[in-house]
Write a protein that holds these residues in place. Structure first.
Motif, PDB file in Angstrom:
ATOM      1  N   GLN A  75       0.842  -1.200   0.000  1.00 44.80           N
ATOM      2  CA  GLN A  75       0.000   0.000   0.000  1.00 44.80           C
ATOM      3  C   GLN A  75       0.876   1.248   0.000  1.00 44.80           C
ATOM      4  N   ILE A  76       1.857   1.269   0.871  1.00 45.08           N
ATOM      5  CA  ILE A  76       2.772   2.408   0.957  1.00 45.08           C
ATOM      6  C   ILE A  76       3.560   2.562  -0.341  1.00 45.08           C
ATOM      7  N   LEU A  77       4.046   1.451  -0.891  1.00 46.22           N
ATOM      8  CA  LEU A  77       4.807   1.496  -2.138  1.00 46.22           C
ATOM      9  C   LEU A  77       3.958   2.051  -3.277  1.00 46.22           C
ATOM     10  N   SER A  78       2.707   1.629  -3.372  1.00 44.73           N
ATOM     11  CA  SER A  78       1.843   2.122  -4.453  1.00 44.73           C
ATOM     12  C   SER A  78       1.612   3.628  -4.311  1.00 44.73           C
ATOM     13  N   GLU A  79       1.454   4.095  -3.083  1.00 49.27           N
ATOM     14  CA  GLU A  79       1.269   5.525  -2.849  1.00 49.27           C
ATOM     15  C   GLU A  79       2.524   6.312  -3.207  1.00 49.27           C
ATOM     16  N   LYS A  80       3.688   5.782  -2.838  1.00 48.81           N
ATOM     17  CA  LYS A  80       4.951   6.470  -3.126  1.00 48.81           C
ATOM     18  C   LYS A  80       5.239   6.509  -4.629  1.00 48.81           C
ATOM     19  N   ARG A  81       4.909   5.444  -5.337  1.00 55.95           N
ATOM     20  CA  ARG A  81       5.129   5.444  -6.790  1.00 55.95           C
ATOM     21  C   ARG A  81       4.199   6.431  -7.482  1.00 55.95           C
ATOM     22  N   ALA A  82       2.950   6.483  -7.063  1.00 54.72           N
ATOM     23  CA  ALA A  82       2.027   7.473  -7.628  1.00 54.72           C
ATOM     24  C   ALA A  82       2.534   8.880  -7.329  1.00 54.72           C
ATOM     25  N   GLN A  83       3.032   9.096  -6.123  1.00 51.65           N
ATOM     26  CA  GLN A  83       3.566  10.412  -5.750  1.00 51.65           C
ATOM     27  C   GLN A  83       4.807  10.759  -6.568  1.00 51.65           C
ATOM     28  N   ALA A  84       5.654   9.773  -6.857  1.00 51.64           N
ATOM     29  CA  ALA A  84       6.850  10.024  -7.675  1.00 51.64           C
ATOM     30  C   ALA A  84       6.452  10.505  -9.067  1.00 51.64           C
ATOM     31  N   VAL A  85       5.418   9.905  -9.627  1.00 48.26           N
ATOM     32  CA  VAL A  85       4.922  10.340 -10.935  1.00 48.26           C
ATOM     33  C   VAL A  85       4.362  11.758 -10.829  1.00 48.26           C
ATOM     34  N   LYS A  86       3.588  12.010  -9.803  1.00 50.84           N
ATOM     35  CA  LYS A  86       3.034  13.353  -9.598  1.00 50.84           C
ATOM     36  C   LYS A  86       4.153  14.383  -9.476  1.00 50.84           C
ATOM     37  N   ASP A  87       5.165  14.093  -8.676  1.00 47.48           N
ATOM     38  CA  ASP A  87       6.275  15.018  -8.498  1.00 47.48           C
ATOM     39  C   ASP A  87       6.969  15.319  -9.824  1.00 47.48           C
ATOM     40  N   PHE A  88       7.150  14.287 -10.648  1.00 41.91           N
ATOM     41  CA  PHE A  88       7.774  14.517 -11.948  1.00 41.91           C
ATOM     42  C   PHE A  88       6.894  15.411 -12.813  1.00 41.91           C
ATOM     43  N   LEU A  89       5.599  15.127 -12.853  1.00 41.58           N
ATOM     44  CA  LEU A  89       4.694  15.934 -13.673  1.00 41.58           C
ATOM     45  C   LEU A  89       4.662  17.388 -13.206  1.00 41.58           C
ATOM     46  N   ILE A  90       4.747  17.604 -11.911  1.00 43.40           N
ATOM     47  CA  ILE A  90       4.819  18.969 -11.384  1.00 43.40           C
ATOM     48  C   ILE A  90       6.121  19.634 -11.854  1.00 43.40           C
ATOM     49  N   SER A  91       7.200  18.881 -11.858  1.00 38.70           N
ATOM     50  CA  SER A  91       8.482  19.439 -12.315  1.00 38.70           C
ATOM     51  C   SER A  91       8.447  19.806 -13.799  1.00 38.70           C
ATOM     52  N   GLU A  92       7.488  19.231 -14.523  1.00 38.37           N
ATOM     53  CA  GLU A  92       7.294  19.543 -15.946  1.00 38.37           C
ATOM     54  C   GLU A  92       6.194  20.592 -16.138  1.00 38.37           C
ATOM     55  N   ASP A  93       5.869  21.305 -15.073  1.00 41.33           N
ATOM     56  CA  ASP A  93       4.921  22.426 -15.091  1.00 41.33           C
ATOM     57  C   ASP A  93       3.455  22.018 -15.212  1.00 41.33           C
ATOM     58  N   CYS A  94       3.119  20.800 -14.858  1.00 44.94           N
ATOM     59  CA  CYS A  94       1.706  20.441 -14.729  1.00 44.94           C
ATOM     60  C   CYS A  94       1.203  21.064 -13.426  1.00 44.94           C
ATOM     61  N   SER A  95      -0.021  21.519 -13.428  1.00 51.70           N
ATOM     62  CA  SER A  95      -0.591  22.172 -12.263  1.00 51.70           C
ATOM     63  C   SER A  95      -0.800  21.179 -11.123  1.00 51.70           C
ATOM     64  N   VAL A  96      -0.275  21.503  -9.963  1.00 50.96           N
ATOM     65  CA  VAL A  96      -0.412  20.628  -8.803  1.00 50.96           C
ATOM     66  C   VAL A  96      -1.878  20.403  -8.446  1.00 50.96           C
ATOM     67  N   THR A  97      -2.719  21.388  -8.699  1.00 49.67           N
ATOM     68  CA  THR A  97      -4.141  21.247  -8.370  1.00 49.67           C
ATOM     69  C   THR A  97      -4.872  20.308  -9.327  1.00 49.67           C
TER      70      THR A  97
END
Length: 116
Positions: A60-82
């Protein structure tokens, strides 16, 4: 995808076993995904999934962290955090039986669901 409320796996997304750090081979695909999200101003859910190796809580924790890693990358590419939501499902939603390596590999995935 929006009308049918379906999610799709992100292809060419790579992590080491039991880790949540994106491997460099993942970058081209994630850059492509980021451009699609930005150019359409999509709001998306990033859904993390695992196989059944390692126990429920750990997965469960691993799945959450992997989803967050993708989110963090997308934010670094200027996708809106919201516009980016993450959900970890752990091993709750397998695509294939977990009794073979091929089945487990299909279950280790991150999906996107466009919600708007």
């Amino acid at each position: 995808m929006i009308d049918k409320n379906i999610s799709v796996s992100i292809n060419n997304l790579f992590f080491n076993f039991a880790e949540s750090t994106l491997l460099p081979y993942s970058i081209p695909e994630l850059k492509r995904v980021a451009e699609i999200i930005k150019s359409n101003n999509f709001k998306v859910e990033i859904l993390g999934h695992t196989d059944n190796i390692g126990g429920k809580e750990k997965n469960q924790i691993l799945s959450e962290k992997r989803a967050q890693a993708v989110k963090d990358f997308l934010i670094s590419e200027d996708c809106s955090v919201t516009n980016l939501l993450t959900v970890g499902y752990g091993m709750k939603k397998p695509l294939a039986p977990n009794d073979t390596e091929t089945g487990r590999a299909k279950n280790r995935r991150v999906e996107l669901k466009i919600i708007k």
